[in-house]
Design a protein around this motif. Structure first.
Motif, PDB file in Angstrom:
ATOM      1  N   GLN A 146      90.235  -4.005 -12.691  1.00 15.13           N
ATOM      2  CA  GLN A 146      90.504  -4.539 -11.336  1.00 15.13           C
ATOM      3  C   GLN A 146      89.850  -3.573 -10.280  1.00 15.13           C
ATOM      4  O   GLN A 146      89.246  -3.887  -9.359  1.00 15.13           O
ATOM      5  CB  GLN A 146      91.451  -5.243 -11.150  1.00 15.13           C
ATOM      6  N   ILE A 147      90.648  -2.475 -10.280  1.00 12.23           N
ATOM      7  CA  ILE A 147      90.443  -1.312  -9.439  1.00 12.23           C
ATOM      8  C   ILE A 147      89.075  -0.824  -9.251  1.00 12.23           C
ATOM      9  O   ILE A 147      88.446  -0.828  -8.370  1.00 12.23           O
ATOM     10  CB  ILE A 147      91.611  -0.144  -9.648  1.00 12.23           C
ATOM     11  N   ARG A 148      88.356  -0.778 -10.578  1.00 12.28           N
ATOM     12  CA  ARG A 148      86.976  -0.383 -10.663  1.00 12.28           C
ATOM     13  C   ARG A 148      86.242  -1.351 -10.064  1.00 12.28           C
ATOM     14  O   ARG A 148      85.131  -1.156  -9.358  1.00 12.28           O
ATOM     15  CB  ARG A 148      86.508   0.000 -12.110  1.00 12.28           C
ATOM     16  N   PHE A 149      86.362  -2.587 -10.447  1.00 14.04           N
ATOM     17  CA  PHE A 149      85.538  -3.880  -9.997  1.00 14.04           C
ATOM     18  C   PHE A 149      85.619  -3.731  -8.193  1.00 14.04           C
ATOM     19  O   PHE A 149      84.640  -3.783  -7.692  1.00 14.04           O
ATOM     20  CB  PHE A 149      85.949  -4.975 -10.380  1.00 14.04           C
ATOM     21  N   ARG A 168      91.436  -5.334   0.817  1.00  8.73           N
ATOM     22  CA  ARG A 168      92.606  -4.479   0.861  1.00  8.73           C
ATOM     23  C   ARG A 168      93.837  -4.939   0.075  1.00  8.73           C
ATOM     24  O   ARG A 168      94.682  -4.070  -0.667  1.00  8.73           O
ATOM     25  CB  ARG A 168      93.039  -4.033   2.358  1.00  8.73           C
ATOM     26  N   ASN A 169      94.247  -5.889   0.319  1.00  6.21           N
ATOM     27  CA  ASN A 169      95.350  -6.737  -0.277  1.00  6.21           C
ATOM     28  C   ASN A 169      95.184  -6.624  -1.742  1.00  6.21           C
ATOM     29  O   ASN A 169      95.871  -6.499  -2.632  1.00  6.21           O
ATOM     30  CB  ASN A 169      95.527  -8.101   0.235  1.00  6.21           C
ATOM     31  N   GLN A 170      93.842  -7.230  -2.307  1.00  9.42           N
ATOM     32  CA  GLN A 170      93.727  -7.292  -3.687  1.00  9.42           C
ATOM     33  C   GLN A 170      93.605  -5.790  -4.376  1.00  9.42           C
ATOM     34  O   GLN A 170      94.202  -5.503  -5.331  1.00  9.42           O
ATOM     35  CB  GLN A 170      92.388  -7.688  -4.083  1.00  9.42           C
ATOM     36  N   LEU A 171      93.204  -4.745  -3.500  1.00  5.94           N
ATOM     37  CA  LEU A 171      93.547  -3.405  -4.199  1.00  5.94           C
ATOM     38  C   LEU A 171      94.797  -3.035  -4.365  1.00  5.94           C
ATOM     39  O   LEU A 171      95.379  -2.345  -5.376  1.00  5.94           O
ATOM     40  CB  LEU A 171      92.591  -2.409  -3.320  1.00  5.94           C
ATOM     41  N   MET A 172      95.603  -3.210  -3.180  1.00 13.08           N
ATOM     42  CA  MET A 172      96.998  -2.903  -3.262  1.00 13.08           C
ATOM     43  C   MET A 172      97.608  -3.594  -4.556  1.00 13.08           C
ATOM     44  O   MET A 172      98.367  -2.976  -5.292  1.00 13.08           O
ATOM     45  CB  MET A 172      97.830  -3.484  -2.246  1.00 13.08           C
ATOM     46  N   PHE A 206      96.693  -1.756  -7.565  1.00 10.34           N
ATOM     47  CA  PHE A 206      97.020  -0.465  -7.858  1.00 10.34           C
ATOM     48  C   PHE A 206      98.572  -0.588  -8.283  1.00 10.34           C
ATOM     49  O   PHE A 206      99.263  -0.060  -9.026  1.00 10.34           O
ATOM     50  CB  PHE A 206      97.077   0.239  -6.602  1.00 10.34           C
ATOM     51  N   TYR A 207      99.241  -1.460  -7.704  1.00 12.95           N
ATOM     52  CA  TYR A 207     100.606  -1.656  -8.000  1.00 12.95           C
ATOM     53  C   TYR A 207     100.833  -2.378  -9.557  1.00 12.95           C
ATOM     54  O   TYR A 207     101.675  -1.798 -10.188  1.00 12.95           O
ATOM     55  CB  TYR A 207     101.518  -2.629  -7.139  1.00 12.95           C
ATOM     56  N   GLY A 208      99.681  -3.199 -10.087  1.00 14.25           N
ATOM     57  CA  GLY A 208      99.881  -3.498 -11.055  1.00 14.25           C
ATOM     58  C   GLY A 208      99.302  -2.620 -12.234  1.00 14.25           C
ATOM     59  O   GLY A 208      99.295  -3.080 -13.473  1.00 14.25           O
ATOM     60  N   LYS A 209      98.573  -1.627 -11.836  1.00  8.29           N
ATOM     61  CA  LYS A 209      98.119  -0.451 -12.505  1.00  8.29           C
ATOM     62  C   LYS A 209      96.917  -1.164 -13.382  1.00  8.29           C
ATOM     63  O   LYS A 209      96.569  -0.695 -14.456  1.00  8.29           O
ATOM     64  CB  LYS A 209      98.977   0.102 -13.484  1.00  8.29           C
ATOM     65  N   ASP A 210      96.153  -2.245 -12.818  1.00  6.74           N
ATOM     66  CA  ASP A 210      95.033  -2.713 -13.533  1.00  6.74           C
ATOM     67  C   ASP A 210      93.631  -2.129 -13.127  1.00  6.74           C
ATOM     68  O   ASP A 210      93.077  -2.215 -12.136  1.00  6.74           O
ATOM     69  CB  ASP A 210      95.095  -4.172 -12.763  1.00  6.74           C
TER      70      ASP A 210
END
Length: 44
Positions: free
Chosen positions: A20-23, A6-10, A13-17
């Motif tokens: 990384q979101i797909r991964f 959850r932390n990595q996803l957040m 998302f905040y970095g609009k990466d």
């Protein structure tokens, strides 16, 4: 969902990466599938 994921996803998302979101999304679905396989079959 595990807190670390959850932390990595957040962060992604905040970095609009998008990469990384797909991964991380793929990791989440793989994790869920393995958890479902580990559970005993449901009876209807």
């Amino acid at each position: 969902m595990p807190k670390w994921l959850r932390n990595q996803l957040m962060r992604a998302f905040y970095g609009k990466d998008r990469k990384q979101i797909r991964f991380l999304n793929a990791c989440w679905f793989t994790y869920r599938e393995k958890e479902q396989d580990a559970l005993p079959p449901r009876r209807h």
